[in-house]
Structure formats: C-alpha cells, structure tokens
Design a protein around this motif. Structure first.
Motif, PDB file in Angstrom:
ATOM      1  N   ASP A  42       0.857  -1.185   0.000  1.00  0.00           N
ATOM      2  CA  ASP A  42       0.000   0.000   0.000  1.00  0.00           C
ATOM      3  C   ASP A  42       0.894   1.237   0.000  1.00  0.00           C
ATOM      4  O   ASP A  42       1.832   1.336   0.799  1.00  0.00           O
ATOM      5  CB  ASP A  42      -0.906   0.004   1.231  1.00  0.00           C
ATOM      6  CG  ASP A  42      -1.869   1.171   1.228  1.00  0.00           C
ATOM      7  OD1 ASP A  42      -2.991   1.010   0.719  1.00  0.00           O
ATOM      8  OD2 ASP A  42      -1.504   2.246   1.741  1.00  0.00           O
ATOM      9  N   LEU A  43       0.614   2.178  -0.891  1.00  0.00           N
ATOM     10  CA  LEU A  43       1.433   3.386  -0.977  1.00  0.00           C
ATOM     11  C   LEU A  43       1.073   4.348   0.148  1.00  0.00           C
ATOM     12  O   LEU A  43      -0.110   4.613   0.401  1.00  0.00           O
ATOM     13  CB  LEU A  43       1.231   4.076  -2.333  1.00  0.00           C
ATOM     14  CG  LEU A  43       1.543   3.230  -3.570  1.00  0.00           C
ATOM     15  CD1 LEU A  43       1.380   4.073  -4.830  1.00  0.00           C
ATOM     16  CD2 LEU A  43       2.942   2.643  -3.509  1.00  0.00           C
ATOM     17  N   PHE A  95      -1.525  -2.995  -4.086  1.00  0.00           N
ATOM     18  CA  PHE A  95      -0.951  -4.020  -4.961  1.00  0.00           C
ATOM     19  C   PHE A  95      -0.691  -5.278  -4.133  1.00  0.00           C
ATOM     20  O   PHE A  95      -0.435  -5.200  -2.922  1.00  0.00           O
ATOM     21  CB  PHE A  95       0.356  -3.541  -5.585  1.00  0.00           C
ATOM     22  CG  PHE A  95       0.210  -2.352  -6.493  1.00  0.00           C
ATOM     23  CD1 PHE A  95       0.104  -2.503  -7.868  1.00  0.00           C
ATOM     24  CD2 PHE A  95       0.168  -1.058  -5.968  1.00  0.00           C
ATOM     25  CE1 PHE A  95      -0.034  -1.403  -8.705  1.00  0.00           C
ATOM     26  CE2 PHE A  95       0.034   0.049  -6.793  1.00  0.00           C
ATOM     27  CZ  PHE A  95      -0.063  -0.126  -8.169  1.00  0.00           C
ATOM     28  N   VAL A  96      -0.737  -6.421  -4.793  1.00  0.00           N
ATOM     29  CA  VAL A  96      -0.431  -7.695  -4.134  1.00  0.00           C
ATOM     30  C   VAL A  96       0.578  -8.452  -4.983  1.00  0.00           C
ATOM     31  O   VAL A  96       0.450  -8.510  -6.210  1.00  0.00           O
ATOM     32  CB  VAL A  96      -1.695  -8.557  -3.934  1.00  0.00           C
ATOM     33  CG1 VAL A  96      -1.326  -9.974  -3.481  1.00  0.00           C
ATOM     34  CG2 VAL A  96      -2.612  -7.913  -2.905  1.00  0.00           C
ATOM     35  N   SER A 108       4.080   0.732   2.441  1.00  0.00           N
ATOM     36  CA  SER A 108       3.988  -0.099   3.640  1.00  0.00           C
ATOM     37  C   SER A 108       3.585  -1.486   3.171  1.00  0.00           C
ATOM     38  O   SER A 108       2.643  -1.622   2.377  1.00  0.00           O
ATOM     39  CB  SER A 108       2.951   0.450   4.623  1.00  0.00           C
ATOM     40  OG  SER A 108       3.379   1.689   5.159  1.00  0.00           O
ATOM     41  N   ILE A 109       4.305  -2.501   3.641  1.00  0.00           N
ATOM     42  CA  ILE A 109       4.148  -3.849   3.082  1.00  0.00           C
ATOM     43  C   ILE A 109       3.835  -4.840   4.197  1.00  0.00           C
ATOM     44  O   ILE A 109       4.516  -4.866   5.226  1.00  0.00           O
ATOM     45  CB  ILE A 109       5.432  -4.291   2.353  1.00  0.00           C
ATOM     46  CG1 ILE A 109       5.849  -3.242   1.312  1.00  0.00           C
ATOM     47  CG2 ILE A 109       5.241  -5.657   1.695  1.00  0.00           C
ATOM     48  CD1 ILE A 109       7.243  -3.466   0.744  1.00  0.00           C
ATOM     49  N   GLY A 110       2.809  -5.642   3.980  1.00  0.00           N
ATOM     50  CA  GLY A 110       2.482  -6.745   4.880  1.00  0.00           C
ATOM     51  C   GLY A 110       2.791  -8.059   4.198  1.00  0.00           C
ATOM     52  O   GLY A 110       2.488  -8.230   3.014  1.00  0.00           O
ATOM     53  N   ALA A 120      -0.948  -7.235   8.457  1.00  0.00           N
ATOM     54  CA  ALA A 120       0.488  -6.994   8.607  1.00  0.00           C
ATOM     55  C   ALA A 120       0.878  -5.664   7.982  1.00  0.00           C
ATOM     56  O   ALA A 120       1.751  -4.948   8.488  1.00  0.00           O
ATOM     57  CB  ALA A 120       1.272  -8.137   7.959  1.00  0.00           C
ATOM     58  N   MET A 121       0.219  -5.314   6.871  1.00  0.00           N
ATOM     59  CA  MET A 121       0.506  -4.024   6.223  1.00  0.00           C
ATOM     60  C   MET A 121       0.153  -2.863   7.154  1.00  0.00           C
ATOM     61  O   MET A 121       0.899  -1.878   7.260  1.00  0.00           O
ATOM     62  CB  MET A 121      -0.283  -3.919   4.917  1.00  0.00           C
ATOM     63  CG  MET A 121      -0.043  -2.634   4.127  1.00  0.00           C
ATOM     64  SD  MET A 121      -1.154  -1.290   4.599  1.00  0.00           S
ATOM     65  CE  MET A 121      -2.720  -1.933   4.025  1.00  0.00           C
TER      66      MET A 121
END
Length: 562
Positions: A150-151, A195-196, A240-242, A263-264
């Motif tokens: 997520d930006l 995005f995934v 931010s990344i989960g 997690a993100m």
C-alpha cells in the motif's frame, strides 16, 4: 472424403489470400495451412460427426494467410453422401473468417482479468492464481508468500497534484514491481494504490522461505522509495508492506489476504516505509477489535452509554460548569472508560453517532438543570471529535439538538483540539462562526500540545483555552513547564479569553495556578467524573446551605472525601 480432397469456392480462397484455382489445384495441402496446435481439435470434431451423423461438424481453428499471418476460421459442415457400407463419400460445409470476433473476445477476456491502467493482473486473476498456488504448496510442501503493498500518503498526492498524476505514479509503481520480481511471480493491482505480490517456490524450510520473502519485500521497499520524476516534478512515495507465508497447512484465500492486510497496517503503525510479517497475535487483536466494535454498535441500541460529569471550579471555589465525559456500561465487562473504546469508534466511524448521542444527552441535562435555581447557571462542555466536526451537516445537527431539547445555547461549550485546525481552516471558521452566532461557545482543549499557532488563535471565534494536564502536572517539577503555563495564562488574558487548568490534583498545584493568575480549574482535587446523581449530592452547592464554600474550604472537604 475418400481421398481427403477439399475444394473451395472463390470466397473461401480469397479469405486466405489465394485464388480458387490455386487452392483447388492440389498444389497447397490444406493441412499445412492449419496451425499445428489446432489440428487435434479439428480431427476430434470430425470424428464425432462421422460417428454420429445427427451431430454436425463444427470447429474453430487458425489458418495461415498467404501474407504470413494467422486468421481464425470457423468451419461448419455435414456428410451429405455415404457409400453402401456407410463410409462417408462427400461433405459440404461453410468457412467463415472470425478473426474480428476472436480479437474482441480476447480483449474482453483481457479486461476481465487485467487492470485497465497498469495492465497487471486484477483481483479476479490474482484469486485464481492464489487458489492454484495454495493447492500446489499443500501438495508439495513448498512455501509461498503474499505481499500486500500500500502506498503511503497516496491520497494526499492524488488530491494535491491531480488524478492524472496519480495514475502515472501507479503505472510507474507497477513497472517497478515487475522489475524486482521473477517472471513466475504474480504482481496484481487490487484497486486504488493497493498491490499484491504472489511469490511461489520459496523453499520447503519455513525460515528459508521467510528470508526469501523478506528479501523480495526489501527490494520492493527500496525500489518504490526511489524518487519519481513526473512532468519535471520529483515526487517521493514510500510503501507499507504486509507479508504472510503459506505452506502445507490449510489456508484460505480470504485468510491470507486479510492477514497480509493486517500486517501491512502494522507496518503503517510502525512508521510507514517498512514491512512486517503477519503474527497470529495480530489476528487476536483484530478479533478483539471486531468484537468491541460490534458490542459498541449494540451499546447505542441498548442504551448502555452513560454521561459522567466532572466539575469546573471558579476562583471562589464555586462550581461554574461541568465537562460531559462518555462512559460505557457494558453488561459483562462493567464500566468501560473512553480510552478503551473511543479509538475503535474513531476507526470505525461510530464516533459520529456517539458524538451525536453525547450532545443530545448533555443538552437534555442542561434543560433539567435549568429548572433549578442552584444549577441553572452551570455550563456544559462537550468534546467534539475531528470526524464529527468535519461532517457537512455538523452545524445543522447541533442546532437541531438545541431546538429539539430546548437547551440554552449560551451554556453549551464545544471543545475542539488543535489537531482539528490543521486542515481546511476556512471550513472550521465558518462552522464555528455560524454556531457562535446562535450563542454556542468554543474551547480549545489540550492547549499547548498541538499546533499552537498565534495566527489561527486570532482567526478562531473561541472563548476559552484549556491548559493541558501534562503541563499542570510538571509545572512544579520543571521550570520549562512552569513557564509554559504562565505564558498560556498571559496569552489567554491578552486575547480576552478565559483559561481553565486541567488535571489539577494537588493543593500545591492549585495554589501555584492561582498565583499565576488562573481562575478556573478542573481535576481530581475538585472531583472526579461521576454520574449526575452523585455529582448533585457531593459537589453541587445547594440544599439547606445558602453560602458557597471558599476555595480552601472546598479543597479541604474534597481532600477528606478522596
């Protein structure tokens, strides 16, 4: 049919760029013109027709045009003559160029499975691939991972620079994600700035798989954090990344996406521009949060909310007003303080409904007090959340409550925080000015902990500053805090504003504040927040006495009761 000879008319020949004579002369074998991949399907359709004459022959396949490109052809036919032993002798049929239809179908299929802006797989295709990846990992024991990207602050960029610029940034993000992942990985766009990334074959060992997933997350973080150049503008955007792993254990698609999303948000809570792996404790916290939210919705319906009131004391020791504070009487958990449920209400949006309930209940209490000579002068302070205040209908809602209850607007004081003043100042001033014209007052709560700019103080139609309790607590311990308290009091009086010191807990604090010139106080020294019945009995003046106790007498009585 016996000799496998095919003859075509001029139209069918022209479809492939030949003349009728060229195709019917036998110089060109029809089989060599058909794409090899399609021949098995043609033969299967033909065999089915020959075995059952009631079924017509129909096949779609590709043939090479004389110019070298492939065209899609639809053939339909039927055996019209058989030998005495049933062997097919002759077959008639038609051939049609369906290339345009096939192209349209391919475009429709692409739109169904790919994002129109970035050309990445969309949610539908991602779910399909994730389904296969989960099944593959369960069979082979090889781990995979889902990265939810997520930006950070994308909405602000979109709002300030325009959606066209935002779209171009998303295209560049998609390109960079594709650059740092393998061809076998799936990079998909869920929508907006989400995005995934689906990673497969990360290793049978969990620690190894976690290390490989972390390496990819690190590459994504570095790549997306680099500067973007758009129309001579240099933009910075971080993700931010989960991350969540999956392997031989049972997983569902929804579980994995939800856990990666959790997690993100942990990554965002950690300061953004980082990544976090899913931890089962996150699920426990989320379940507790969901339960709390559901219970809170029922609390509104089941009349479980309560208003407690904390007195505000004037210089003479008399009570000049109260602050309304929300409590929740939970049927199982008992009395729940606001710090345990207000953050969840803010997050879920329930804070708007809660704020409306508080305002209504506080105004009804004002009306009840208006019937008593002892209490009719009491003012009522009500906290307003930023989300509630920013509602377009906020002013109308306040005025409607005042009209519906009959409360005196001059006794209502709405408390705002400094953080609410950082955006859309014109809207804030307009709403305050309208309500002020109807007699409603305003206080700036927790003053000194936020923006604290003199420029907005000059513009806002406020009546009162409330010194934050942290300064009151420290003012006898540090010169810095003491100086701040003095400065706030001096500033307030210089601008013809009233000032209230919050969090007064000791006699020494009270006396020091009086020495500084403060003449209104709130805190445990004068009374904790209580239900209205206890407030009336223990704090409010009245009854058989005709005199109001002095400030020192009141403090002595309160000291004995604490």
């Amino acid at each position: 049919m016996v000799d496998d000879v095919r003859t075509v008319d001029g139209r069918a020949a022209a479809m492939l760029g030949y003349t009728r004579d060229e195709l019917n002369s036998g110089a060109i074998d029809w089989r060599t013109s058909v794409k090899d991949d399609d021949i098995p399907a043609i033969e299967a359709a033909l065999s089915a027709h020959l075995a059952d004459n009631s079924r017509s022959f129909e096949a779609e396949y590709r043939m090479r045009h004389r110019a070298g490109h492939w065209i899609w052809v639809q053939s339909r036919g039927r055996v019209v003559e058989r030998a005495a032993d049933g062997k097919p002798m002759r077959m008639l049929g038609t051939r049609m160029d369906i290339s345009a239809r096939k192209l349209a179908e391919a475009e429709i299929a692409h739109l169904a499975f790919y994002d129109g802006l970035t050309n990445l797989p969309n949610r539908r295709l991602l779910l399909d691939r994730l389904h296969h990846a989960i099944a593959k990992a369960a069979r082979g024991g090889n781990h995979g991972a889902v990265l939810f990207v997520d930006l950070d602050n994308f909405k602000s960029l979109n709002d300030t620079m325009g959606h066209d610029m935002g779209d171009r940034l998303l295209e560049m993000v998609a390109f960079r994600l594709s650059e740092v992942t393998r061809e076998s990985d799936t990079v998909a766009r869920l929508g907006g700035d989400e995005f995934v990334i689906l990673l497969e074959d990360l290793g049978e060992d969990q620690q190894q798989a976690m290390g490989n997933a972390a390496a990819v997350a690190g590459k994504v973080l570095d790549s997306l954090s680099r500067c973007y150049t758009l129309d001579a503008h240099e933009l910075r955007s971080t993700p931010s990344i989960g991350v969540v792993l999956f392997g031989a254990e049972h997983h569902t698609i929804n579980d994995l996406l939800r856990q990666a999303d959790m997690a993100m948000y942990e990554a965002k809570a950690a300061g953004r521009a980082t990544f976090r792996f899913f931890d089962p404790h996150m699920q426990v916290a989320l379940d507790a949060s969901a339960t709390l939210e559901a219970d809170l919705r029922f609390a509104l319906q089941r009349d479980e909310l309560r208003l407690y009131y904390q007195p505000v004391v004037g210089h003479s020791g008399s009570i000049t007003g109260v602050e309304a504070l929300l409590r929740w009487q939970h049927p199982q958990r008992g009395l729940i303080p606001p710090g345990d449920f207000i953050p969840q209400a803010e997050k879920s949006g329930l804070i708007v409904e809660l704020g409306q309930w508080v305002l209504e209940a506080a105004c009804r209490q004002l009306v009840q007090w208006a019937g008593s000579a002892d209490n009719a002068h009491l003012s009522m302070a009500v906290n307003v959340s930023a989300r509630q205040f920013r509602q377009p209908t906020f002013v109308d809602q306040v005025l409607a409550v005042l009209e519906r209850t009959g409360a005196d607007p001059r006794l209502l004081k709405l408390e705002l925080t400094e953080s609410m003043l950082l955006t859309d100042m014109d809207d804030v001033i307009a709403k305050m000015t309208t309500l002020k014209a109807h007699g409603v007052g305003f206080a700036l709560d927790d003053f000194g902990t936020g923006y604290s700019s003199l420029s907005y103080l000059k513009l806002l139609p406020i009546d009162q500053l409330k010194i934050d309790r942290s300064f009151v607590h420290d003012m006898l311990l540090t010169r810095h805090a003491s100086s701040i308290v003095r400065a706030i009091i001096t500033l307030a009086y210089s601008m013809d504003l009233a000032v209230v010191a919050e969090g007064v807990e000791t006699r020494d604090q009270w006396e020091a504040l009086e020495a500084f010139g403060c003449n209104a106080f709130q805190g445990f020294l004068f009374g904790r927040a209580t239900p209205v019945a206890e407030l009336a009995l223990a704090v409010l003046p009245g009854g058989d006495t005709d005199c109001t106790p002095s400030s020192k007498q009141l403090a002595a009585m309160l000291d004995m009761s604490i």
